[in-house]
Design an enzyme around this catalytic site. Structure first.
Site, PDB file in Angstrom:
ATOM      1  CB  CYS A 203      -1.159   0.092   1.096  1.00 33.76           C
ATOM      2  SG  CYS A 203      -0.114  -0.148   2.823  1.00 33.76           S
ATOM      3  CG  HIS A 204       1.417   5.788   0.766  1.00 38.31           C
ATOM      4  ND1 HIS A 204       1.543   6.281  -0.346  1.00 38.31           N
ATOM      5  CD2 HIS A 204       2.110   6.887   1.642  1.00 38.31           C
ATOM      6  CE1 HIS A 204       2.480   7.600  -0.470  1.00 38.31           C
ATOM      7  NE2 HIS A 204       2.585   7.652   0.890  1.00 38.31           N
ATOM      8  CB  SER A 208      -3.335   0.312   7.377  1.00 37.05           C
ATOM      9  OG  SER A 208      -4.647  -0.183   7.744  1.00 37.05           O
TER      10      SER A 208
END
Length: 419
Positions: A203-204, A208
């Site tokens: 993800c970034h 999460s």
């Protein structure tokens, strides 16, 4: 002033344009640099084994620090000049070492040299968007597939890609995409033709959204509980921290045996909540939010009809079951008579159902109201997108309730089977 009278190591401040303060150390370094540049290549100091240190004096603090080859966790990056003028070094948080020999692509060590990628198991890595900057390093690590769970699709080529648009907030419906993500990883790792494949899920920042996908993969493929899968991932990557909404979605995924069941009452209730969050004005709702009108279709399922005009209203599969509340104690703010104990299904005086197509006109753009029979207009129940309390004491959100005393249950009987 005679410079020879200054104590050794003292600082001589000079007033210059812009009131800049230059110290004696800087003057000496500049002088040495000019002197070094005037030498021939053969006279210059070899730099192959020189460890360069950058010092910064600010408020009495020295942020530069000599580090040996062992380094320390959380320490600064140590750059060593190479014979070709390049530099190497860095820190691997997974192994707690800045030694190149401790990094590598060994899945057992859990990291990739110069990267934030962590090996979860053989062929599966979790990382961040920064790992995509060096495609050569990804290729050297054996990565062939990239699964992106982020708000922006990355611009990368040369890999098998899958992009899932997802924000890291409570409004994101990641649950509906988990099966597709797990399938992408599974198919990549079981690639045929004898080719070795590896998957990077990112993800970034890798804490999460990608963690939720990897946890779902571990739950489904290794038959782990949510708690065990999440704990295992946190042991490998301690900075993993999913938001609470993703944990709730994974708990629901676990309750469905790690396979999305769109017919599950729990999933239908969950999806209705997401619709309310995504469409707060309750306009232009997706058509698939509304169940098919049973009056226009034929099947053998149990249905419920209006007690007054006999119009078919909803199917048994549209009923959204809920956990029983605490009974009369849930209505302590009201004056009620003591009824049957909590846990008795007869406490519930209404059916809570998913919205049906004949309700659409009444529901759009309206937060709450009455549910009327589409044929005779008699009152059947009520609705509230923000929830209503069942007679058992349980809150149901959103709520579309049909009073049991206004409908009749109709079961189809196979006449031929009775002969």
């Amino acid at each position: 002033m005679d410079r020879s009278l200054l104590p050794e190591g003292s600082v001589r401040k000079i007033r210059c344009p812009g009131h800049l303060l230059l110290d004696r150390d800087k003057e000496e370094r500049r002088h040495n640099a000019r002197h070094e540049g005037s030498k021939t290549p053969s006279e210059q100091t070899p730099t192959a084994t020189v460890a360069r240190r950058t010092s910064l004096r600010a408020g009495g603090r020295n942020l530069g620090r000599n580090q040996d080859s062992q380094g320390g966790p959380g320490g600064p990056i140590l750059l060593r000049s190479q014979e070709d003028g390049s530099s190497s070094g860095g820190w691997c948080g997974a192994t707690g070492s800045n030694r190149r020999e401790d990094w590598g692509s060994n899945p057992g060590l859990g990291c990739i040299y110069g990267s934030t990628m962590i090996a979860v198991e053989t062929g599966l890595y979790i990382g961040s968007v920064s790992d995509l900057k060096d495609t050569e390093a990804l290729t050297n690590a054996g990565v062939t597939h990239i699964l992106t769970v982020d708000s922006e699709e990355p611009n990368v080529s040369g890999f098998h890609l899958k992009f899932v648009h997802a924000l890291d907030d409570s409004s994101t419906d990641l649950l509906s995409r988990l099966d597709g993500c797990v399938q992408f990883i599974t198919e990549a790792l079981s690639a045929s033709e004898g080719k070795t494949a590896s998957v990077l899920v990112h993800c970034h920042v890798g804490q999460s959204r990608s963690a939720a996908v990897v946890t779902a993969y571990l739950m489904k493929t290794q038959k782990l509980s949510l708690q065990d899968a999440y704990t295992k991932l946190q042991q490998l990557k301690p900075d993993v921290k999913m938001n609470e909404e993703f944990l709730d979605q994974l708990a629901l995924y676990e309750s469905m045996s790690c396979e999305l069941d769109t017919n599950s009452p729990l999933y239908k209730q969950y999806r209705l909540k997401k619709v309310t969050e995504k469409y707060p004005e309750l306009q232009n709702l997706p058509k698939d939010v509304f169940a098919a009108d049973p009056a226009h279709t034929q099947n053998t399922e149990v249905v419920y009809r209006c007690r007054k005009c006999r119009r078919t209203l909803f199917r048994h599969s549209s009923i959204l079951s809920h956990c029983l509340g605490s009974g009369a104690s849930a209505f302590s703010h009201k004056r009620v008579s003591v009824g049957s104990p909590a846990g008795d299904q007869k406490q519930c005086t209404s059916y809570f159902i998913e919205p049906v197509q004949w309700m659409e006109e009444a529901l759009l753009g309206v937060m709450d109201g009455q549910l009327l029979c589409p044929k005779c207009s008699s009152k059947l129940g009520s609705f509230n997108w923000y929830g209503e309390q069942c007679s058992c004491g349980r809150w149901v959100t959103p709520a579309f309730q049909m009073h049991k005393n206004r409908v009749d249950e109709i079961k189809h009987i196979n006449i031929s089977a009775l002969k």
